[in-house]
Design a protein around this motif. Structure first.
Motif, PDB file in Angstrom:
ATOM      1  N   PRO A  60       0.802  -1.228   0.000  1.00  0.00           N
ATOM      2  CA  PRO A  60       0.000   0.000   0.000  1.00  0.00           C
ATOM      3  C   PRO A  60       0.835   1.279   0.000  1.00  0.00           C
ATOM      4  O   PRO A  60       0.378   2.306  -0.499  1.00  0.00           O
ATOM      5  N   GLU A  61       2.039   1.244   0.547  1.00  0.00           N
ATOM      6  CA  GLU A  61       2.864   2.447   0.583  1.00  0.00           C
ATOM      7  C   GLU A  61       3.476   2.746  -0.773  1.00  0.00           C
ATOM      8  O   GLU A  61       3.543   3.906  -1.195  1.00  0.00           O
ATOM      9  N   ARG A  62       3.921   1.713  -1.486  1.00  0.00           N
ATOM     10  CA  ARG A  62       4.501   1.896  -2.826  1.00  0.00           C
ATOM     11  C   ARG A  62       3.438   1.848  -3.924  1.00  0.00           C
ATOM     12  O   ARG A  62       3.718   2.191  -5.066  1.00  0.00           O
ATOM     13  N   GLY A  63       2.230   1.414  -3.587  1.00  0.00           N
ATOM     14  CA  GLY A  63       1.168   1.346  -4.582  1.00  0.00           C
ATOM     15  C   GLY A  63       1.298   0.166  -5.530  1.00  0.00           C
ATOM     16  O   GLY A  63       0.886   0.247  -6.692  1.00  0.00           O
ATOM     17  N   THR A  84      -8.257   2.708  -7.179  1.00  0.00           N
ATOM     18  CA  THR A  84      -7.296   2.287  -6.159  1.00  0.00           C
ATOM     19  C   THR A  84      -6.386   3.437  -5.752  1.00  0.00           C
ATOM     20  O   THR A  84      -6.029   3.576  -4.574  1.00  0.00           O
ATOM     21  N   ALA A  85      -5.990   4.276  -6.712  1.00  0.00           N
ATOM     22  CA  ALA A  85      -5.171   5.443  -6.386  1.00  0.00           C
ATOM     23  C   ALA A  85      -5.908   6.374  -5.428  1.00  0.00           C
ATOM     24  O   ALA A  85      -5.313   6.917  -4.489  1.00  0.00           O
ATOM     25  N   TRP A  86      -7.200   6.533  -5.642  1.00  0.00           N
ATOM     26  CA  TRP A  86      -8.012   7.357  -4.735  1.00  0.00           C
ATOM     27  C   TRP A  86      -8.088   6.727  -3.349  1.00  0.00           C
ATOM     28  O   TRP A  86      -7.936   7.416  -2.331  1.00  0.00           O
ATOM     29  N   ASP A  89      -4.559   6.839  -1.775  1.00  0.00           N
ATOM     30  CA  ASP A  89      -4.005   8.193  -1.732  1.00  0.00           C
ATOM     31  C   ASP A  89      -2.481   8.158  -1.866  1.00  0.00           C
ATOM     32  O   ASP A  89      -1.740   8.658  -1.010  1.00  0.00           O
ATOM     33  N   VAL A  90      -2.025   7.573  -2.969  1.00  0.00           N
ATOM     34  CA  VAL A  90      -0.595   7.448  -3.243  1.00  0.00           C
ATOM     35  C   VAL A  90      -0.247   8.230  -4.514  1.00  0.00           C
ATOM     36  O   VAL A  90      -1.109   8.474  -5.356  1.00  0.00           O
ATOM     37  N   PRO A  91       1.034   8.616  -4.690  1.00  0.00           N
ATOM     38  CA  PRO A  91       1.433   9.380  -5.875  1.00  0.00           C
ATOM     39  C   PRO A  91       1.636   8.529  -7.120  1.00  0.00           C
ATOM     40  O   PRO A  91       1.771   9.068  -8.224  1.00  0.00           O
ATOM     41  N   GLU A  92       1.666   7.217  -6.956  1.00  0.00           N
ATOM     42  CA  GLU A  92       1.807   6.339  -8.107  1.00  0.00           C
ATOM     43  C   GLU A  92       1.360   4.934  -7.745  1.00  0.00           C
ATOM     44  O   GLU A  92       1.277   4.560  -6.573  1.00  0.00           O
ATOM     45  N   LEU A  93       1.032   4.175  -8.796  1.00  0.00           N
ATOM     46  CA  LEU A  93       0.744   2.755  -8.661  1.00  0.00           C
ATOM     47  C   LEU A  93       1.749   1.985  -9.511  1.00  0.00           C
ATOM     48  O   LEU A  93       2.118   2.421 -10.597  1.00  0.00           O
ATOM     49  N   ALA A 102      -0.266   9.161 -10.262  1.00  0.00           N
ATOM     50  CA  ALA A 102      -1.581   9.379  -9.656  1.00  0.00           C
ATOM     51  C   ALA A 102      -1.580  10.699  -8.905  1.00  0.00           C
ATOM     52  O   ALA A 102      -0.568  11.110  -8.334  1.00  0.00           O
ATOM     53  N   ARG A 103      -2.736  11.366  -8.920  1.00  0.00           N
ATOM     54  CA  ARG A 103      -2.899  12.609  -8.157  1.00  0.00           C
ATOM     55  C   ARG A 103      -4.373  12.830  -7.863  1.00  0.00           C
ATOM     56  O   ARG A 103      -5.243  12.304  -8.553  1.00  0.00           O
ATOM     57  N   GLN A 104      -4.632  13.606  -6.825  1.00  0.00           N
ATOM     58  CA  GLN A 104      -5.984  13.988  -6.453  1.00  0.00           C
ATOM     59  C   GLN A 104      -6.139  15.484  -6.707  1.00  0.00           C
ATOM     60  O   GLN A 104      -5.252  16.276  -6.359  1.00  0.00           O
ATOM     61  N   ASP A 105      -7.258  15.852  -7.315  1.00  0.00           N
ATOM     62  CA  ASP A 105      -7.516  17.252  -7.632  1.00  0.00           C
ATOM     63  C   ASP A 105      -8.978  17.547  -7.335  1.00  0.00           C
ATOM     64  O   ASP A 105      -9.855  17.317  -8.171  1.00  0.00           O
ATOM     65  N   GLY A 106      -9.237  18.015  -6.114  1.00  0.00           N
ATOM     66  CA  GLY A 106     -10.608  18.286  -5.722  1.00  0.00           C
ATOM     67  C   GLY A 106     -11.434  17.012  -5.719  1.00  0.00           C
ATOM     68  O   GLY A 106     -11.079  16.028  -5.078  1.00  0.00           O
TER      69      GLY A 106
END
Length: 235
Positions: A60-63, A84-86, A89-93, A102-106
């Motif tokens: 889960p930490e490295r995705g 899964t990225a959501w 909440d990781v920067p990559e899978l 991966a990124r979250q935007d609103g």
């Protein structure tokens, strides 16, 4: 082997939901993939759950993730990676196909992937959104992504997806949503097909697919494509 005794739980998400949170593709995510490490057992469990895709999280930490339909293992898939990225909440899978940004935007969860990772699709253009709406389900055969401009200047697309495949029991079942499973008439939301269409058109798209799902895309430098959408945790 009793699979339920070995898997302690899984999350159910809907990915590429509409503006009010409805529609989208269901996704199963087993956060503790270590409880079911064998690929054959994972395949059996994915078939048992019956979602279009089920993701097993190996780190889960490295995705690090492993993706299955009810019948096969996938190197990459769009809505499983977005969901899964959501959830993590990781920067990559890390997928067998490659590293997915991966990124979250609103309210939107985004991934960045390559078109060549997506399985082949027939992208079939129609003259109007009304033509796409009126399409009957085609007979089993090629995987068709039917699309038309709703507003070409604004990049708004109307799309429907027809997997055109028969499941292993030989019956074509309507309902549900699945990018790769076969056994369904129409796929509600398909990130991989949206990725391919974006690469072909070379521009950002706002896609209304199925009964009311929404997929956003944007081409990126170096041949990458971003795909994004809303994710809802069902249970």
């Amino acid at each position: 082997m009793v699979l339920n005794a070995r898997v302690t739980g899984y999350d159910v998400l809907r990915v590429f939901c509409g503006p009010r949170g409805g529609h989208g593709n269901e996704l199963g995510v087993v956060r503790e993939g270590s409880v079911l490490p064998d690929p054959a057992d994972r395949q059996e469990f994915a078939a048992k759950l019956g979602f279009s895709e089920t993701v097993f999280v190996d780190d889960p930490e490295r995705g690090v993730v492993d993706i299955y339909t009810p019948t096969l293992r996938l190197p990459f898939a769009g809505h499983p990676c977005v969901g899964t990225a959501w959830l993590l909440d990781v920067p990559e899978l890390v997928t067998p196909a490659g590293v997915v940004g991966a990124r979250q935007d609103g309210e939107f969860s985004w991934i960045e992937a390559r078109p060549e990772w997506a399985p082949p699709r027939t992208l079939r253009r129609y003259g109007s959104a009304a033509e796409v709406d009126a399409l009957p389900v085609p007979p089993p055969g090629e995987w068709i992504y039917a699309w038309a401009w709703e507003d070409e200047a604004a990049g708004r697309v109307r799309a429907r997806a027809f997997p055109g495949r028969i499941d292993e029991r030989g019956d074509s079942r309507s309902g549900g949503a699945g990018a790769c499973t076969g056994g369904i008439d129409e796929d509600e939301a398909t990130g991989a097909a949206a990725l391919l269409l974006t690469a072909r058109l070379g521009r950002a798209l706002n896609i209304r697919q199925g009964a009311g799902s929404q997929i956003l895309t944007a081409p990126q430098p170096g041949g990458w494509v971003e795909v994004g959408g809303r994710v809802v945790l069902e249970r």
